[in-house]
Write a protein that holds these residues in place. Structure first.
Motif, PDB file in Angstrom:
ATOM      1  N   PRO A 170       0.824  -1.215   0.000  1.00 43.46           N
ATOM      2  CA  PRO A 170       0.000   0.000   0.000  1.00 43.46           C
ATOM      3  C   PRO A 170       0.851   1.255   0.000  1.00 43.46           C
ATOM      4  O   PRO A 170       1.818   1.372   0.758  1.00 43.46           O
ATOM      5  N   VAL A 171       0.478   2.193  -0.863  1.00 41.05           N
ATOM      6  CA  VAL A 171       1.314   3.379  -1.061  1.00 41.05           C
ATOM      7  C   VAL A 171       1.479   4.172   0.231  1.00 41.05           C
ATOM      8  O   VAL A 171       2.536   4.766   0.471  1.00 41.05           O
ATOM      9  N   THR A 172       0.466   4.180   1.077  1.00 43.35           N
ATOM     10  CA  THR A 172       0.578   4.907   2.348  1.00 43.35           C
ATOM     11  C   THR A 172       1.584   4.228   3.278  1.00 43.35           C
ATOM     12  O   THR A 172       2.318   4.904   4.006  1.00 43.35           O
ATOM     13  N   GLY A 174      -5.700  11.106   3.928  1.00 46.40           N
ATOM     14  CA  GLY A 174      -6.819  11.282   3.007  1.00 46.40           C
ATOM     15  C   GLY A 174      -7.038  10.089   2.094  1.00 46.40           C
ATOM     16  O   GLY A 174      -7.934  10.119   1.240  1.00 46.40           O
ATOM     17  N   ILE A 175      -6.235   9.032   2.257  1.00 51.07           N
ATOM     18  CA  ILE A 175      -6.366   7.813   1.459  1.00 51.07           C
ATOM     19  C   ILE A 175      -7.048   6.758   2.319  1.00 51.07           C
ATOM     20  O   ILE A 175      -6.572   6.417   3.398  1.00 51.07           O
ATOM     21  N   ARG A 176      -8.158   6.239   1.834  1.00 48.57           N
ATOM     22  CA  ARG A 176      -8.962   5.294   2.615  1.00 48.57           C
ATOM     23  C   ARG A 176      -9.103   3.961   1.875  1.00 48.57           C
ATOM     24  O   ARG A 176      -9.210   3.920   0.652  1.00 48.57           O
ATOM     25  N   TYR A 177      -9.101   2.901   2.668  1.00 47.21           N
ATOM     26  CA  TYR A 177      -9.330   1.561   2.131  1.00 47.21           C
ATOM     27  C   TYR A 177     -10.548   0.944   2.801  1.00 47.21           C
ATOM     28  O   TYR A 177     -10.811   1.171   3.980  1.00 47.21           O
ATOM     29  N   ARG A 178     -11.276   0.141   2.047  1.00 47.74           N
ATOM     30  CA  ARG A 178     -12.398  -0.611   2.602  1.00 47.74           C
ATOM     31  C   ARG A 178     -11.887  -1.985   3.021  1.00 47.74           C
ATOM     32  O   ARG A 178     -11.158  -2.654   2.273  1.00 47.74           O
ATOM     33  N   SER A 179     -12.241  -2.398   4.201  1.00 55.45           N
ATOM     34  CA  SER A 179     -11.841  -3.716   4.695  1.00 55.45           C
ATOM     35  C   SER A 179     -12.866  -4.765   4.281  1.00 55.45           C
ATOM     36  O   SER A 179     -13.971  -4.441   3.839  1.00 55.45           O
ATOM     37  N   MET A 180     -12.471  -6.005   4.437  1.00 57.88           N
ATOM     38  CA  MET A 180     -13.383  -7.096   4.096  1.00 57.88           C
ATOM     39  C   MET A 180     -13.057  -8.318   4.938  1.00 57.88           C
ATOM     40  O   MET A 180     -11.892  -8.585   5.249  1.00 57.88           O
ATOM     41  N   GLN A 222      -7.146  -4.002   3.875  1.00 57.46           N
ATOM     42  CA  GLN A 222      -7.083  -3.079   2.728  1.00 57.46           C
ATOM     43  C   GLN A 222      -7.523  -3.803   1.462  1.00 57.46           C
ATOM     44  O   GLN A 222      -6.750  -4.029   0.538  1.00 57.46           O
ATOM     45  N   ALA A 223      -8.807  -4.143   1.423  1.00 61.00           N
ATOM     46  CA  ALA A 223      -9.333  -4.928   0.306  1.00 61.00           C
ATOM     47  C   ALA A 223      -9.600  -4.072  -0.923  1.00 61.00           C
ATOM     48  O   ALA A 223      -9.265  -4.456  -2.040  1.00 61.00           O
ATOM     49  N   TYR A 224     -10.244  -2.911  -0.728  1.00 57.77           N
ATOM     50  CA  TYR A 224     -10.625  -2.048  -1.845  1.00 57.77           C
ATOM     51  C   TYR A 224     -10.189  -0.614  -1.587  1.00 57.77           C
ATOM     52  O   TYR A 224     -10.372  -0.101  -0.476  1.00 57.77           O
ATOM     53  N   PRO A 225      -9.654   0.061  -2.593  1.00 59.10           N
ATOM     54  CA  PRO A 225      -9.444   1.513  -2.442  1.00 59.10           C
ATOM     55  C   PRO A 225     -10.787   2.225  -2.489  1.00 59.10           C
ATOM     56  O   PRO A 225     -11.686   1.827  -3.247  1.00 59.10           O
ATOM     57  N   ILE A 226     -10.947   3.245  -1.668  1.00 63.26           N
ATOM     58  CA  ILE A 226     -12.180   4.038  -1.679  1.00 63.26           C
ATOM     59  C   ILE A 226     -11.886   5.367  -2.361  1.00 63.26           C
ATOM     60  O   ILE A 226     -11.115   6.177  -1.843  1.00 63.26           O
ATOM     61  N   GLN A 270     -13.201   8.283  -2.540  1.00 64.02           N
ATOM     62  CA  GLN A 270     -14.134   9.285  -2.028  1.00 64.02           C
ATOM     63  C   GLN A 270     -13.851  10.624  -2.696  1.00 64.02           C
ATOM     64  O   GLN A 270     -12.752  10.869  -3.202  1.00 64.02           O
ATOM     65  N   GLN A 271     -14.863  11.481  -2.709  1.00 66.35           N
ATOM     66  CA  GLN A 271     -14.702  12.789  -3.344  1.00 66.35           C
ATOM     67  C   GLN A 271     -13.473  13.501  -2.760  1.00 66.35           C
ATOM     68  O   GLN A 271     -13.315  13.589  -1.550  1.00 66.35           O
ATOM     69  N   GLY A 272     -12.612  13.985  -3.637  1.00 66.77           N
ATOM     70  CA  GLY A 272     -11.439  14.717  -3.198  1.00 66.77           C
ATOM     71  C   GLY A 272     -10.215  13.872  -2.933  1.00 66.77           C
ATOM     72  O   GLY A 272      -9.139  14.420  -2.615  1.00 66.77           O
ATOM     73  N   TYR A 273     -10.332  12.541  -3.063  1.00 62.40           N
ATOM     74  CA  TYR A 273      -9.167  11.690  -2.783  1.00 62.40           C
ATOM     75  C   TYR A 273      -8.023  12.003  -3.749  1.00 62.40           C
ATOM     76  O   TYR A 273      -6.844  11.811  -3.419  1.00 62.40           O
ATOM     77  N   GLU A 274      -8.381  12.461  -4.964  1.00 63.07           N
ATOM     78  CA  GLU A 274      -7.366  12.708  -5.983  1.00 63.07           C
ATOM     79  C   GLU A 274      -6.299  13.691  -5.499  1.00 63.07           C
ATOM     80  O   GLU A 274      -5.110  13.533  -5.789  1.00 63.07           O
ATOM     81  N   THR A 275      -6.715  14.699  -4.741  1.00 62.62           N
ATOM     82  CA  THR A 275      -5.761  15.695  -4.249  1.00 62.62           C
ATOM     83  C   THR A 275      -4.725  15.047  -3.338  1.00 62.62           C
ATOM     84  O   THR A 275      -3.515  15.299  -3.454  1.00 62.62           O
ATOM     85  N   SER A 276      -5.198  14.179  -2.446  1.00 65.32           N
ATOM     86  CA  SER A 276      -4.277  13.493  -1.529  1.00 65.32           C
ATOM     87  C   SER A 276      -3.366  12.550  -2.283  1.00 65.32           C
ATOM     88  O   SER A 276      -2.142  12.526  -2.053  1.00 65.32           O
TER      89      SER A 276
END
Length: 485
Positions: A281-283, A303-309, A406-410, A412-418
């Motif tokens: 993961p890049v973070t 500002g980078i979020r992942y969805r768990s599973m 860290q199953a899926y990248p999320i 979310q609006q504005g994630y591109e900036t981060s």
């Protein structure tokens, strides 16, 4: 072990972080084409990452539902065929989606749509198609910023969004559709318009099917056999693959080189490198780099979020649970998004007295699902399947689970900036390259991540110099990847 003379003559030293498809694909090609000195560091006890497999009561189980799609680059597919031989099976897709309390075959079939599509859904979709054909001067964007919701509403209409994509999105990413970036729609939804859906349905008619349509490749020994094939080939070429290696730090020096610190069985090790190619993961990568990243880059990581599973496996005392390889559940009152049966992917009949189901339960670390015991998770899945009209009739021999933080990248609006802030800083580090699904924060298929690995090696010339401009061009291509389900 790597030949000592070969290592001394290597034009560059590359340490690869992560032994998933991208990491091992890169390691294999680095040794085969560039004769680089390659060390792969993998935290887990086996290779593959999310594309790996493991044995559960004599059955190969995957980390969720995985297929190798026919759209895989021919050169990559040829390598995989070379590794697996007759073990790479060509299989028909045979799944189904529960839509408005009815089952629809997936991939979509014209006859099944005519006979099984819920009437209200069919009428609503037809109405949406008419509105799209005759907009009567409506401005569908209304001046608002684009989002996952707006892109799909404009392309697909309200009915499909309301009954399928929006409830599915809420479960997969844990966000309202309006909170997700428009990029999520463009990267995640292949048939993003009614026209594309109709084209997809028509292409299922015999005689009109494109090459590979409605089919997929799957290894006899589970999906992880693909990555194990790359690992075996990389090791045969002289790559050093170290399992159980936890990366502690990536130390960058003033001359443009690096040293990676990692622990194996409690012992601290250090490996010097000209390049560190990271698929973790890049973070995580950013936080490992020394000297430490600037404060604004570390802040961008937040500002980078992942969805768990949670993957819940039920071993049943019956030969097969159903004829389908996968069931999809967009409905909001069902906690899982997909149920797969590994034996149906490989057409296996052994062992004859049991099968395995894998239920995919999206969640967040620390929520009520994350802390459930295996017994509780098994009961949750059994209850959901009973309510969906496909109850478990055999004895449940075992319930097992695997948690994926860290199953899926999320998106979310504005994630591109981060992400851009992180990406730009990493691009300034000559010794560091981030790639792969986790490294580029991309919800991609396995064949996409392997394409990244192959492209990265192509950007490294025989003198050990990396062509950054060519990699930037490749990155633009990666951004056009659309996930195939």
């Amino acid at each position: 072990m790597r030949n000592v003379l070969d290592e001394q003559n290597a034009r560059c030293r590359v340490v690869v972080l992560g032994a998933g498809p991208a990491g091992l694909g890169a390691a294999y090609r680095l040794r085969l084409l560039r004769r680089a000195s390659v060390t792969v560091l993998e935290r887990n006890a086996d290779v593959g990452g999310l594309a790996g497999s493991f044995t559960l009561q004599g059955i190969q189980a995957d980390y969720g539902s995985h297929r190798l799609h026919p759209s895989c680059d021919p050169a990559i597919l040829a390598d995989i065929r070379g590794f697996l031989g007759a073990d790479l099976l060509d299989r028909p897709r045979h799944g189904r989606i529960r839509l408005c309390k009815r089952w629809i075959h997936f991939p979509l079939k014209p006859l099944d749509l005519l006979l099984s599509l819920p009437p209200a859904f069919a009428l609503g979709s037809a109405g949406d198609l008419v509105k799209k054909a005759f907009p009567f001067g409506r401005n569908e964007r209304n001046g608002h910023a684009e989002s996952f919701a707006s892109v799909l509403l404009r392309g697909l209409g309200a009915t499909i969004c309301r009954d399928f994509y929006f409830p599915y999105a809420r479960k997969i990413w844990g966000r309202e559709p309006e909170e997700l970036s428009a990029i999520q729609a463009r990267r995640r939804v292949k048939a993003g318009s009614l026209g594309k859906i109709l084209k997809k349905v028509v292409s299922a008619v015999p005689g009109l099917k494109p090459r590979g349509g409605g089919r997929f490749y799957y290894p006899r020994g589970g999906f992880g056999q693909i990555v194990r094939g790359f690992c075996t080939a990389a090791r045969a070429q002289g790559a050093d693959v170290v399992l159980g290696a936890s990366v502690e730090a990536v130390n960058l020096d003033a001359e443009g080189g690096a040293e990676v610190e990692y622990t194996v069985n409690g012992r601290l090790c250090r490996t010097a490198a000209d390049y560190v190619w990271s698929t973790i993961p890049v973070t995580t990568l950013v936080r490992c780099i020394r000297p430490q990243a600037p404060a604004e880059v570390l802040q961008a990581c937040d500002g980078i979020r992942y969805r768990s599973m949670i993957l819940v496996y039920l071993v049943l005392s019956q030969s097969h649970f159903s004829e389908y390889d996968a069931h999809y559940f967009p409905e909001a009152d069902v906690p899982i998004t997909r149920l797969s049966e590994p034996k149906n992917y490989s057409s296996s009949v052994q062992p004859a007295d049991r099968t395995v189901l894998c239920a995919e339960l999206p969640c967040a670390k620390g929520d009520r699902y994350w802390d459930m015991s295996d017994v509780e998770l098994g009961a949750l899945i059994a209850d959901a399947l009973a309510r969906m009209g496909i109850p478990i009739t055999g004895t449940v021999l075992q319930v097992a689970s695997r948690r994926l933080p860290q199953a899926y990248p999320i998106y979310q609006q504005g994630y591109e900036t981060s992400f851009q802030r992180i990406d730009q800083w990493l691009a300034e580090l000559p010794a560091v390259l981030t790639l792969g699904r986790q490294g580029l924060f991309a919800h991609d298929n396995t064949h996409h991540t392997l394409a990244m690995a192959y492209a990265a090696v192509d950007c490294l010339n025989v003198q050990g110099r990396f062509a950054g401009a060519e990699w930037d061009r490749c990155r633009k291509i990666f951004e056009t990847h659309v996930v195939e389900d």
